[in-house]
Design an enzyme around this catalytic site. Structure first.
Site, PDB file in Angstrom:
ATOM      1  N   LYS A 180       2.646 -19.525  15.749  1.00 35.72           N
ATOM      2  CA  LYS A 180       2.885 -20.467  14.646  1.00 35.72           C
ATOM      3  C   LYS A 180       2.113 -19.924  13.446  1.00 35.72           C
ATOM      4  CE  LYS A 180       1.803 -23.569  12.258  1.00 35.72           C
ATOM      5  NZ  LYS A 180       1.721 -23.343  10.789  1.00 35.72           N
ATOM      6  N   GLU A 255     -11.469 -19.000  16.519  1.00 37.35           N
ATOM      7  CA  GLU A 255     -12.166 -18.195  15.492  1.00 37.35           C
ATOM      8  C   GLU A 255     -12.130 -19.032  14.219  1.00 37.35           C
ATOM      9  OE1 GLU A 255     -13.512 -15.441  16.267  1.00 37.35           O
ATOM     10  OE2 GLU A 255     -12.377 -14.571  17.921  1.00 37.35           O
ATOM     11  N   CYS A 288     -13.196 -15.245   5.883  1.00 32.79           N
ATOM     12  CA  CYS A 288     -14.055 -16.077   6.732  1.00 32.79           C
ATOM     13  C   CYS A 288     -15.448 -15.471   6.901  1.00 32.79           C
ATOM     14  CB  CYS A 288     -13.410 -16.267   8.097  1.00 32.79           C
ATOM     15  SG  CYS A 288     -13.036 -14.705   8.919  1.00 32.79           S
ATOM     16  N   GLU A 385     -18.219 -24.512   3.862  1.00 34.54           N
ATOM     17  CA  GLU A 385     -17.446 -23.318   3.503  1.00 34.54           C
ATOM     18  C   GLU A 385     -16.553 -23.642   2.301  1.00 34.54           C
ATOM     19  OE1 GLU A 385     -14.115 -22.212   6.046  1.00 34.54           O
ATOM     20  OE2 GLU A 385     -14.844 -20.157   6.041  1.00 34.54           O
TER      21      GLU A 385
HETATM   22  P1  NAD Z   1      -6.262 -24.353   8.711  1.00 37.25           P
HETATM   23  O1  NAD Z   1      -7.131 -24.796   9.817  1.00 37.25           O
HETATM   24  O2  NAD Z   1      -5.887 -25.328   7.663  1.00 37.25           O
HETATM   25  O3  NAD Z   1      -4.885 -23.767   9.259  1.00 37.25           O
HETATM   26  C1  NAD Z   1      -4.833 -22.709  10.194  1.00 37.25           C
HETATM   27  C2  NAD Z   1      -3.553 -22.826  10.982  1.00 37.25           C
HETATM   28  O4  NAD Z   1      -3.575 -24.041  11.704  1.00 37.25           O
HETATM   29  C3  NAD Z   1      -2.281 -22.849  10.142  1.00 37.25           C
HETATM   30  O5  NAD Z   1      -1.257 -22.136  10.802  1.00 37.25           O
HETATM   31  C4  NAD Z   1      -1.938 -24.322  10.103  1.00 37.25           C
HETATM   32  O6  NAD Z   1      -0.571 -24.565   9.942  1.00 37.25           O
HETATM   33  C5  NAD Z   1      -2.391 -24.775  11.466  1.00 37.25           C
HETATM   34  N1  NAD Z   1      -2.708 -26.210  11.566  1.00 37.25           N
HETATM   35  C6  NAD Z   1      -3.121 -27.040  10.592  1.00 37.25           C
HETATM   36  N2  NAD Z   1      -3.284 -28.290  11.083  1.00 37.25           N
HETATM   37  C7  NAD Z   1      -2.975 -28.233  12.400  1.00 37.25           C
HETATM   38  C8  NAD Z   1      -2.968 -29.192  13.462  1.00 37.25           C
HETATM   39  N3  NAD Z   1      -3.297 -30.475  13.247  1.00 37.25           N
HETATM   40  N4  NAD Z   1      -2.617 -28.777  14.689  1.00 37.25           N
HETATM   41  C9  NAD Z   1      -2.290 -27.495  14.926  1.00 37.25           C
HETATM   42  N5  NAD Z   1      -2.263 -26.548  13.965  1.00 37.25           N
HETATM   43  C10 NAD Z   1      -2.602 -26.915  12.710  1.00 37.25           C
HETATM   44  O7  NAD Z   1      -6.984 -23.091   8.081  1.00 37.25           O
HETATM   45  P2  NAD Z   1      -6.497 -22.225   6.845  1.00 37.25           P
HETATM   46  O8  NAD Z   1      -6.785 -22.973   5.598  1.00 37.25           O
HETATM   47  O9  NAD Z   1      -5.116 -21.727   7.104  1.00 37.25           O
HETATM   48  O10 NAD Z   1      -7.447 -20.956   6.960  1.00 37.25           O
HETATM   49  C11 NAD Z   1      -8.715 -20.888   6.404  1.00 37.25           C
HETATM   50  C12 NAD Z   1      -9.763 -21.118   7.467  1.00 37.25           C
HETATM   51  O11 NAD Z   1      -9.616 -20.153   8.502  1.00 37.25           O
HETATM   52  C13 NAD Z   1     -11.168 -20.936   6.924  1.00 37.25           C
HETATM   53  O12 NAD Z   1     -12.003 -21.918   7.471  1.00 37.25           O
HETATM   54  C14 NAD Z   1     -11.553 -19.556   7.453  1.00 37.25           C
HETATM   55  O13 NAD Z   1     -12.933 -19.343   7.551  1.00 37.25           O
HETATM   56  C15 NAD Z   1     -10.878 -19.545   8.782  1.00 37.25           C
HETATM   57  N6  NAD Z   1     -10.699 -18.176   9.265  1.00 37.25           N
HETATM   58  C16 NAD Z   1     -11.473 -17.750  10.326  1.00 37.25           C
HETATM   59  C17 NAD Z   1     -11.356 -16.432  10.779  1.00 37.25           C
HETATM   60  C18 NAD Z   1     -12.199 -15.928  11.919  1.00 37.25           C
HETATM   61  O14 NAD Z   1     -11.896 -14.860  12.443  1.00 37.25           O
HETATM   62  N7  NAD Z   1     -13.231 -16.639  12.339  1.00 37.25           N
HETATM   63  C19 NAD Z   1     -10.446 -15.566  10.167  1.00 37.25           C
HETATM   64  C20 NAD Z   1      -9.690 -16.037   9.105  1.00 37.25           C
HETATM   65  C21 NAD Z   1      -9.818 -17.349   8.658  1.00 37.25           C
END
Ligand code: NAD
Length: 485
Positions: A180, A255, A288, A385
């Protein structure tokens, strides 16, 4: 092909990829480029029905894919890795239009790394299940058996590379996948589906289902027929996914976000530290791992700040397709407001900008590289963050204070330490709570090494056999010695 769009001259399907077929939904969501707001596509928005059919396809494909074994899967996955490499230019261009990340970084680092992710785990899987542990009565044969169907949910800040970081070990382990991708940048993962087909992955082994997180993502996380759920994204979303998976006891790998300290000791190479610190603004700080809390030893603070300022003054803010740009746009107007909100609240609380703090002239979604001084540890700007080009500035007097400030948030994703004294740097590194501590460097990631977050930055580790520990059912066959004729 119905339901396609052309982005940077590349044809991209906006439909799902389920059981080897393109399938469109009636519901769509709009997808715009952060570079200039241009509408790129209306993308199929899955609900529970499409997720159901993708999980069913992955379930049907699982027995044959698992039965191929690592040797049988290896040539197919190697073709997949090559296909990614062969199409690197197109993937990089689509990714940049879709999420505003630097084109040069995508073309030279992220997409080659994506190909490497697939090849590395295909190679490594061949060496699994070789281990035996001798004991007085039995020989223990350690086996890594495929676990089943994995749900893989990824974020927008590097969707193609981050998705292969999951797809690689998942498919190499013999599992099948339902991906997804993020709704704010879904297009590059659609290309991944085309390349899987081109490489001859059997239908149903890799399924890509587009959709909104709260609908498609939530349906995938709650699906009773998945065996693993791997998620990269925000800590808040992870809590929801974790609660869903708890109902069916589906193992999770998370992650998550970070608020990493960037520690400069008085005995550091201050020029190198300043250059690397300026790099924390790349991709508009939407990384991140970024070391967003600058912690500098008080006696070199002024000298370091002058060098840091000079390094930042050379960073070009603007169009991420330009090879000289280092800071592109924030992903959406909504995210821009979020970043601006953090800065405004900090300024109202008495924090002072050393530089930046405002919209940049390059366009609606561009924010100046910003450094905020006068912060205290409990402030929101230090604790949460931001995910934008916003760093905080704090000084420390001794190692105790560096450790206290460094460890003083609920996150633990990464840390950066600059010191020329190896003994000092290693002692400090051991005391910092983080999945990765970089010493005199940043963003260097060896695939064989563990990667993940401590505290609210994640659950589990990926990389090397840590990935297979998650995607496999690890089994011990304890065979009684002398019991065979
Ligand atoms: P997000 O949590 O909003 O979304 C991530 C994914 O989850 C998307 O595909 C989204 O559609 C899905 N999602 C959202 N709500 C959901 C739910 N209720 N149930 C299931 N899936 C759902 O995060 P984002 O804004 O896309 O990404 C930024 C975040 O990701 C930041 O916090 C960043 O630090 C983190 N990040 C972490 C790493 C790592 O390796 N630790 C790498 C990249 C990004």
């Amino acid at each position: 092909m119905a339901d396609t769009t052309k982005v940077a001259g590349v044809e991209v399907s906006t439909a799902h990829y389920i059981d080897g077929q393109r399938v469109a939904s009636t519901e769509k969501f709009p997808n715009c480029s952060p570079i200039d707001g241009k509408h790129l596509a209306d993308v199929s928005a899955a609900g529970a029905a499409e997720i159901d059919s993708a999980v069913a396809a992955a379930r049907r494909a699982f027995p044959a894919w698992a039965a191929l074994g690592p040797e049988g899967r290896h040539p197919i996955l190697s073709r997949f890795a090559r296909a990614i490499q062969d199409h690197a230019k197109d993937i990089a261009a689509v990714e940049t239009e879709d999420n505003g990340s630097l084109l040069i970084g995508n073309a030279t680092r992220m997409v080659p790394r994506a190909a490497h992710n697939i090849q590395f785990f295909a190679d490594r899987a061949r060496k699994l299940s070789d281990e035996t542990i001798d004991s007085p009565e039995v020989v223990n044969h350690v086996r890594y058996d495929p676990a089943g169907v994995a749900g893989l949910i990824t974020p927008w800040n590097g969707p193609f590379m981050l998705t292969t970081w999951k797809v690689g070990p998942c498919l190499a382990a013999g599992d099948t996948a339902v991906v997804k991708p993020p709704e704010w940048a879904p297009l590059s993962c659609s290309l991944m589906a085309d390349l899987a087909a081109e490489a001859g992955l059997p239908a149903g082994v890799l399924n890509v289902v587009q959709g909104i997180g709260e609908e498609a993502g939530a349906a995938l996380a709650a699906h009773p027929d998945i065996d693993r759920l791997s998620f990269t994204g925000s800590t808040d979303t992870a809590s929801l996914i974790g609660a869903s998976c708890a109902r069916s006891l589906t193992p999770v790998s998370f992650e998550l976000g970070g608020k990493s300290p960037f520690i400069i000791c008085a005995d550091a190479d201050l020029d190198a530290a300043a250059q690397t610190a300026a790099g924390q603004y790349f991709n508009a700080g939407q990384v991140c791992l970024a070391g967003t809390r600058i912690l500098v030893e008080a006696k070199v603070a002024d000298e370091f700040q002058a060098k840091f300022r000079a390094a930042v003054s050379h960073l070009t803010v603007g169009d991420p397709r330009d090879k000289n740009t280092r800071i592109g746009p924030l992903i959406t107007p909504e995210h821009y407001k979020r970043v601006e909100g953090f800065v405004d609240r900090a300024l109202r609380a008495g924090v002072k900008p050393v530089w930046g703090g405002h919209r940049h002239g390059a366009g609606e979604l561009y924010f100046e590289p910003t450094l905020l001084d006068g912060v205290s540890q409990e402030m929101e700007i230090v604790q949460r963050e931001v995910f934008g080009p916003v760093l905080t500035w704090q000084t420390f007097r001794d190692e105790e204070e560096a450790v206290r400030l460094g460890n003083g948030t609920n996150y633990g994703l990464a840390a950066v330490i600059f010191s020329k004294n190896e003994e000092h740097a290693m002692r400090l590194a051991k005391r910092i709570v983080a999945g990765t501590v970089w010493v005199n460097c940043f963003f260097v990631r060896e695939l064989a090494a563990p990667f993940g977050g401590s505290r609210n930055s994640g659950i589990g580790r990926e990389g090397g056999n840590w990935s297979f520990d998650f995607y496999c059912d690890v089994k011990n066959i304890a065979a009684m010695k002398g019991s065979f004729v």
